[in-house]
Motif scaffolding. Sequence first.
Motif: not given
Length: 777
Positions: A420-432, A453-462, A771-777
């Motif tokens: 399963x793709x577990x997404x805890x949200x409300x906003x996805x963390x970088x691994x999700x 990049x997810x480990x470094x918490x950088x992936x969400x940067x635009x 978009x917020x729709x893609x980056x949130x649960x």
Amino acid sequence: MLLGTTGVMAALPHPFFAQHCEKCHSGAKPKGKFDITKLGTDFSDASNREHWQRVLEQIQSGDMPPQDKPRPPEQDASAAMKWIRGEVDAIELARRAKEGRVVLRRLNRAEYANTMRDLLGVEVDLADLLPPDTSTNGFDNNAELLHTSSHLLRNYLDAADRVLDEAIASKPKPWILNKRFDIKDERTVKPNGSVYRHVPDGVAIFAAWESANIRVTMWNFRSHVRGKYRFRISAYAIQNEGKPVTYRVTAGTLKEVTEERLVGYYSVPQDKPTVIEFTEQLEPENRIRILAEGLPATPPQVEKVGAENYKGPGLVVQWVDIEGPLLESWPPPSHRALFGDLKQERVERERYEVVSAQPMADAESLLTDFARRAFRRPVSAQEIQPFLARVRSALENGRSFEQAMRLGFKGILVSPDFLFLRERGPRLNDFELASRLSYFLWSSMPDEELLKLATANQLHEPEVLRGQVERLLRDPKSSSFTENFTGQWLKLRAIDDTLPDRTLYPEYDDILKTAMLKETKLFFDEVLRQDLPLTNFVHSDFTFLNERLARHYRIHDVEGMDMRKVTLPAGSHRGGLLTMGSILKVTANGTTTSPIIRGSWVLERILGTPPPKPPPDVEAIEPDIRGATTIREQLAKHRNVESCASCHKKIDPPGFALESFDVIGGWRTHYRATGEPRIIDGRRRRYWDGPAVDPGDVTPDGRRFENIDDYKQLLIENKDQLARNLAEKLLTYGTGAAPTSTDDTQIDKIIARVRARNFGFKSLIHEVVQSDLFETK
């Protein structure tokens, strides 16, 4: 009056409905068999909510109240629609507050297979263990429908065993075949009848029947182990007036035609030996077969004069080189992905096992690394303990280290964190976010760069996210996006659901079908890679053709089997998705075309305004295959029925515009009629020109068009709607849940940003991902 949620009769909830709807839609015989007074105000009831949404659609489209009734003031209609939206949104927002927009989503069949491939580096056929997934909103990765049953869980256990068997190198290194098979060798050719001629440098085939083929037979070649094999085939055309000849290659057990799969079609010139090369994944005991295509003679015609004297066209095959299985190293990468550099020892003559001097320490290290990749995120020591406990128990019960580790790996492969793709949200963390992005564009797990990049918490940067979208789209694995998205958005997966009537359409064959599919996918890729405007999906000045498809489209000066980008000549009536053979094929039934089916396809797939389902008592139209009446004449009775007219005025115009194309996408000015054979132009024919096609009509807003060229120009005027539809489709496919009216504001923002970028398709994908729709649960 209306039955309230407490069972007490209540007034209609808004004066608009009492004034403009109740008179016709109530009482003993409500129009359209729809009684608005029976709708409740409890919008948590799914059926009730759906009926109110249908009311909203009718008001929004202007179909209700009918045009011949007094028109309500705009502010009154807006207020009624606002009330419905408000009630629907309140229920949706309450649901999202509890579980998010996207519920827990299981990997679908394609995602599971691709993930196994990328996790362990092996390609194993699992189709018999994983049933096809249910599709809704056009896609089979919808989270709400990806259920899990006890039967499916048992199959996941079997699938894990099958993949681990392939990944673990428990046998000696397989011997590598590297051999040239001389086709002149009698043991290589398996002839049927007298359709072959031995020439100095090979064997010529003079018939294109299934029985007339060259087969690399079992005593010369069979794939002894599963793996990739490289093939090189040298062939040329003979006696064909300087023209090339086409042949196809199939692979499989070759016991039955149904057990074969197409490798590809290839075209070779006359008297000039040409080598084609391809790599193919083969299962054990697979072989290949080479079959000539398009040769005019039948075996009896060749046998009548004898192959030695036959003067017609043929195909000469000289030799076949085969190398494989192709191995990077031994043990293979799949084995090292599980056991790293641990050594193996021979335990039987033909079997090796991994050994460890410190089994529990190695087990913890190996399981932690494997779980990190399988779960697509970091794992804690506590999470590893259940799997480690299985290994410890197996060792204590006398199992070997490798056998015990298999139990640990298998446990990870059937864990919910893998399936399963577990997404805890409300906003996805970088691994999700990494997983959502990779399953969107690759239909597979994130690679090490995304995880880093997810480990470094950088992936969400635009800017980082934008760069990763570009990288993923450049990667060959993005072919899964093209295959799976177009296959479902455009319904290309249904290409084989019907077979065109050979009497009416003898020109249809597998070569044409294959070219049709390639055209659509190559075109999709080109619009994406070049960031071309979305309007190209409706109309463009180019497409991708080979000689066979160009001939079908009546376009000249395209030679050979290779697909290439072609600028369309003026007056070709082609350009864009609507006029591609693949689309026209999947929107027909094999015998006749239907403006209802094609019109509904345009509304749903291109405009994003699907028509409602027809009333249950409406009779289906039986096509007149004898061609005595046109479909327009048959549809007239529906358009004149009040309960049908409002829908048909939307469905029929795009459907009529496409009537200039037959069931296999050929251009026509007349329908094909059939009956008792007739002699036409000196030939005995089973079909002939029937009534003339009339492709003109009027759009719901009163704009007239005369043909498909006019209609496409009308469609591209509404760029915002084209973009909105595709944005919603991408969000549905990319997140596993369709947007609702609650998300309109977010989609409006996406449209505004892509409008500033000239509606580029790649730009739209970037805006969807940002978009917020893609980056949130």
